[in-house]
Design a protein around this motif. Structure first.
Motif, PDB file in Angstrom:
ATOM      1  N   TYR A  10       1.045  -1.163   0.084  1.00  0.00           N
ATOM      2  CA  TYR A  10       0.034   0.025  -0.007  1.00  0.00           C
ATOM      3  C   TYR A  10       0.890   1.471  -0.091  1.00  0.00           C
ATOM      4  O   TYR A  10       1.933   1.213   0.641  1.00  0.00           O
ATOM      5  CB  TYR A  10      -0.973   0.061   1.139  1.00  0.00           C
ATOM      6  CG  TYR A  10      -1.890  -1.101   1.219  1.00  0.00           C
ATOM      7  CD1 TYR A  10      -3.188  -0.950   0.456  1.00  0.00           C
ATOM      8  CD2 TYR A  10      -1.805  -2.261   1.854  1.00  0.00           C
ATOM      9  CE1 TYR A  10      -4.057  -1.889   0.481  1.00  0.00           C
ATOM     10  CE2 TYR A  10      -2.741  -3.262   1.838  1.00  0.00           C
ATOM     11  CZ  TYR A  10      -3.966  -3.132   1.058  1.00  0.00           C
ATOM     12  OH  TYR A  10      -4.844  -3.950   1.356  1.00  0.00           O
ATOM     13  N   CYS A  13      -1.794   7.827  -1.449  1.00  0.00           N
ATOM     14  CA  CYS A  13      -2.251   8.084  -2.623  1.00  0.00           C
ATOM     15  C   CYS A  13      -1.847   9.451  -3.050  1.00  0.00           C
ATOM     16  O   CYS A  13      -2.153   9.498  -4.419  1.00  0.00           O
ATOM     17  CB  CYS A  13      -3.950   7.990  -2.163  1.00  0.00           C
ATOM     18  SG  CYS A  13      -4.288   9.484  -1.180  1.00  0.00           S
ATOM     19  N   HIS A  22       0.581  -5.706   2.390  1.00  0.00           N
ATOM     20  CA  HIS A  22      -0.519  -6.278   2.466  1.00  0.00           C
ATOM     21  C   HIS A  22      -0.446  -7.478   3.540  1.00  0.00           C
ATOM     22  O   HIS A  22      -1.514  -7.608   4.368  1.00  0.00           O
ATOM     23  CB  HIS A  22      -0.675  -6.759   1.153  1.00  0.00           C
ATOM     24  CG  HIS A  22      -2.145  -7.588   1.229  1.00  0.00           C
ATOM     25  ND1 HIS A  22      -3.493  -7.130   1.465  1.00  0.00           N
ATOM     26  CD2 HIS A  22      -2.442  -9.060   1.105  1.00  0.00           C
ATOM     27  CE1 HIS A  22      -4.287  -7.906   1.456  1.00  0.00           C
ATOM     28  NE2 HIS A  22      -3.741  -9.185   1.370  1.00  0.00           N
ATOM     29  N   VAL A  25      -1.803  -6.578   7.173  1.00  0.00           N
ATOM     30  CA  VAL A  25      -3.243  -6.319   7.393  1.00  0.00           C
ATOM     31  C   VAL A  25      -3.705  -7.177   8.474  1.00  0.00           C
ATOM     32  O   VAL A  25      -3.496  -8.455   8.346  1.00  0.00           O
ATOM     33  CB  VAL A  25      -3.835  -6.226   6.215  1.00  0.00           C
ATOM     34  CG1 VAL A  25      -5.455  -5.930   6.493  1.00  0.00           C
ATOM     35  CG2 VAL A  25      -3.678  -5.334   5.177  1.00  0.00           C
ATOM     36  N   LYS A  28      -9.866  -5.438   7.878  1.00  0.00           N
ATOM     37  CA  LYS A  28     -10.151  -4.463   6.867  1.00  0.00           C
ATOM     38  C   LYS A  28     -11.675  -3.923   7.489  1.00  0.00           C
ATOM     39  O   LYS A  28     -12.356  -3.066   6.500  1.00  0.00           O
ATOM     40  CB  LYS A  28     -10.420  -5.086   5.446  1.00  0.00           C
ATOM     41  CG  LYS A  28      -8.944  -5.331   4.853  1.00  0.00           C
ATOM     42  CD  LYS A  28      -9.148  -5.890   3.568  1.00  0.00           C
ATOM     43  CE  LYS A  28      -7.575  -6.157   2.883  1.00  0.00           C
ATOM     44  NZ  LYS A  28      -7.937  -6.725   1.785  1.00  0.00           N
ATOM     45  N   ARG A  36     -14.095   3.756   5.496  1.00  0.00           N
ATOM     46  CA  ARG A  36     -13.367   2.386   5.537  1.00  0.00           C
ATOM     47  C   ARG A  36     -11.771   2.603   5.903  1.00  0.00           C
ATOM     48  O   ARG A  36     -11.245   3.523   5.539  1.00  0.00           O
ATOM     49  CB  ARG A  36     -13.545   1.405   4.662  1.00  0.00           C
ATOM     50  CG  ARG A  36     -15.025   0.810   4.588  1.00  0.00           C
ATOM     51  CD  ARG A  36     -15.147  -0.369   3.896  1.00  0.00           C
ATOM     52  NE  ARG A  36     -14.160  -1.160   3.973  1.00  0.00           N
ATOM     53  CZ  ARG A  36     -13.713  -2.146   2.868  1.00  0.00           C
ATOM     54  NH1 ARG A  36     -14.287  -1.819   1.838  1.00  0.00           N
ATOM     55  NH2 ARG A  36     -12.889  -3.021   3.221  1.00  0.00           N
ATOM     56  N   ALA A  37     -11.398   1.857   6.870  1.00  0.00           N
ATOM     57  CA  ALA A  37     -10.037   1.937   7.268  1.00  0.00           C
ATOM     58  C   ALA A  37      -9.534   0.570   7.506  1.00  0.00           C
ATOM     59  O   ALA A  37     -10.381  -0.337   7.920  1.00  0.00           O
ATOM     60  CB  ALA A  37      -9.883   2.804   8.648  1.00  0.00           C
ATOM     61  N   PHE A  38      -8.166   0.093   7.332  1.00  0.00           N
ATOM     62  CA  PHE A  38      -7.438  -1.036   7.798  1.00  0.00           C
ATOM     63  C   PHE A  38      -6.615  -1.016   8.815  1.00  0.00           C
ATOM     64  O   PHE A  38      -5.933   0.148   8.995  1.00  0.00           O
ATOM     65  CB  PHE A  38      -6.695  -1.423   6.441  1.00  0.00           C
ATOM     66  CG  PHE A  38      -7.240  -1.436   5.257  1.00  0.00           C
ATOM     67  CD1 PHE A  38      -8.932  -1.885   5.048  1.00  0.00           C
ATOM     68  CD2 PHE A  38      -6.740  -1.739   3.846  1.00  0.00           C
ATOM     69  CE1 PHE A  38      -9.596  -1.803   3.803  1.00  0.00           C
ATOM     70  CE2 PHE A  38      -7.241  -1.722   2.770  1.00  0.00           C
ATOM     71  CZ  PHE A  38      -8.758  -1.666   2.632  1.00  0.00           C
ATOM     72  N   GLU A  97      -6.326   4.766   6.548  1.00  0.00           N
ATOM     73  CA  GLU A  97      -7.663   5.064   6.005  1.00  0.00           C
ATOM     74  C   GLU A  97      -7.611   4.609   4.540  1.00  0.00           C
ATOM     75  O   GLU A  97      -6.410   4.911   3.824  1.00  0.00           O
ATOM     76  CB  GLU A  97      -8.036   6.432   6.115  1.00  0.00           C
ATOM     77  CG  GLU A  97      -8.434   6.981   7.687  1.00  0.00           C
ATOM     78  CD  GLU A  97      -9.047   8.050   7.564  1.00  0.00           C
ATOM     79  OE1 GLU A  97     -10.110   8.206   7.046  1.00  0.00           O
ATOM     80  OE2 GLU A  97      -8.810   8.956   8.271  1.00  0.00           O
ATOM     81  N   LYS A  98      -8.405   4.103   3.916  1.00  0.00           N
ATOM     82  CA  LYS A  98      -8.390   3.579   2.639  1.00  0.00           C
ATOM     83  C   LYS A  98      -8.579   4.412   1.495  1.00  0.00           C
ATOM     84  O   LYS A  98      -7.865   4.352   0.626  1.00  0.00           O
ATOM     85  CB  LYS A  98     -10.127   2.451   2.504  1.00  0.00           C
ATOM     86  CG  LYS A  98      -9.796   1.515   1.095  1.00  0.00           C
ATOM     87  CD  LYS A  98     -11.350   1.089   1.041  1.00  0.00           C
ATOM     88  CE  LYS A  98     -11.204   0.189  -0.237  1.00  0.00           C
ATOM     89  NZ  LYS A  98     -12.431  -0.136  -0.726  1.00  0.00           N
ATOM     90  N   SER A  99      -9.243   5.527   1.932  1.00  0.00           N
ATOM     91  CA  SER A  99      -9.307   6.798   0.993  1.00  0.00           C
ATOM     92  C   SER A  99      -7.662   7.471   0.670  1.00  0.00           C
ATOM     93  O   SER A  99      -7.511   8.281  -0.194  1.00  0.00           O
ATOM     94  CB  SER A  99     -10.157   7.740   1.196  1.00  0.00           C
ATOM     95  OG  SER A  99      -9.969   8.364   2.674  1.00  0.00           O
ATOM     96  N   LYS A 103      -3.287   0.565  -3.613  1.00  0.00           N
ATOM     97  CA  LYS A 103      -2.509  -0.640  -3.859  1.00  0.00           C
ATOM     98  C   LYS A 103      -1.312  -0.398  -4.984  1.00  0.00           C
ATOM     99  O   LYS A 103      -1.501   0.267  -6.148  1.00  0.00           O
ATOM    100  CB  LYS A 103      -3.510  -1.815  -4.363  1.00  0.00           C
ATOM    101  CG  LYS A 103      -4.725  -2.082  -3.413  1.00  0.00           C
ATOM    102  CD  LYS A 103      -5.532  -2.878  -3.962  1.00  0.00           C
ATOM    103  CE  LYS A 103      -6.681  -3.551  -2.974  1.00  0.00           C
ATOM    104  NZ  LYS A 103      -7.534  -4.360  -3.758  1.00  0.00           N
TER     105      LYS A 103
END
Length: 106
Positions: A10, A13, A22, A25, A28, A36-38, A97-99, A103
């Motif tokens: 990851y 962004c 990965h 993790v 998720k 959403r967050a991991f 945070e996913k945002s 990847k």
């Protein structure tokens, strides 16, 4: 036959700085400030801000914001202390945070 390109990562962004593997993790199914967050066991190429107490969805925690060490984007936070016994497993773990992550090598 496809060539092996390395571990799935990851990255930030904003600047594409590698911030987590990965394989690190844990879950998720977490909620961040913006969706959403991991939950990760480890992260890399990050800076950690000052500790502060925050009331989160699961109660009071001492957390520190996590920043990309390249572009300074806030990516999530690190759990420094959980006050409820059922939340102690989060201590030392990092939320991204996913945002805020993308990847790479998938």
């Amino acid at each position: 036959m496809a060539e092996l390109v390395g571990p799935r990562l990851y990255c930030c962004c904003n600047c594409r700085n590698h911030v987590a593997l990965h394989d690190d993790v844990i879950s998720k199914a977490f909620q961040g400030r913006n969706g959403r967050a991991f939950l990760f066991s480890h992260a890399m190429n990050i800076d950690i801000g000052p500790k502060e107490d925050r009331n989160l969805m699961t109660g009071l925690h001492t957390v520190a914001d996590v920043y990309c060490n390249d572009c300074r984007e806030v990516l999530g936070w690190k759990y420094e202390r959980a006050y409820e016994e059922s939340q102690k497993y989060k201590e030392g773990k990092i939320i991204l945070e996913k945002s805020k992550i993308a990847k790479e090598n998938w």
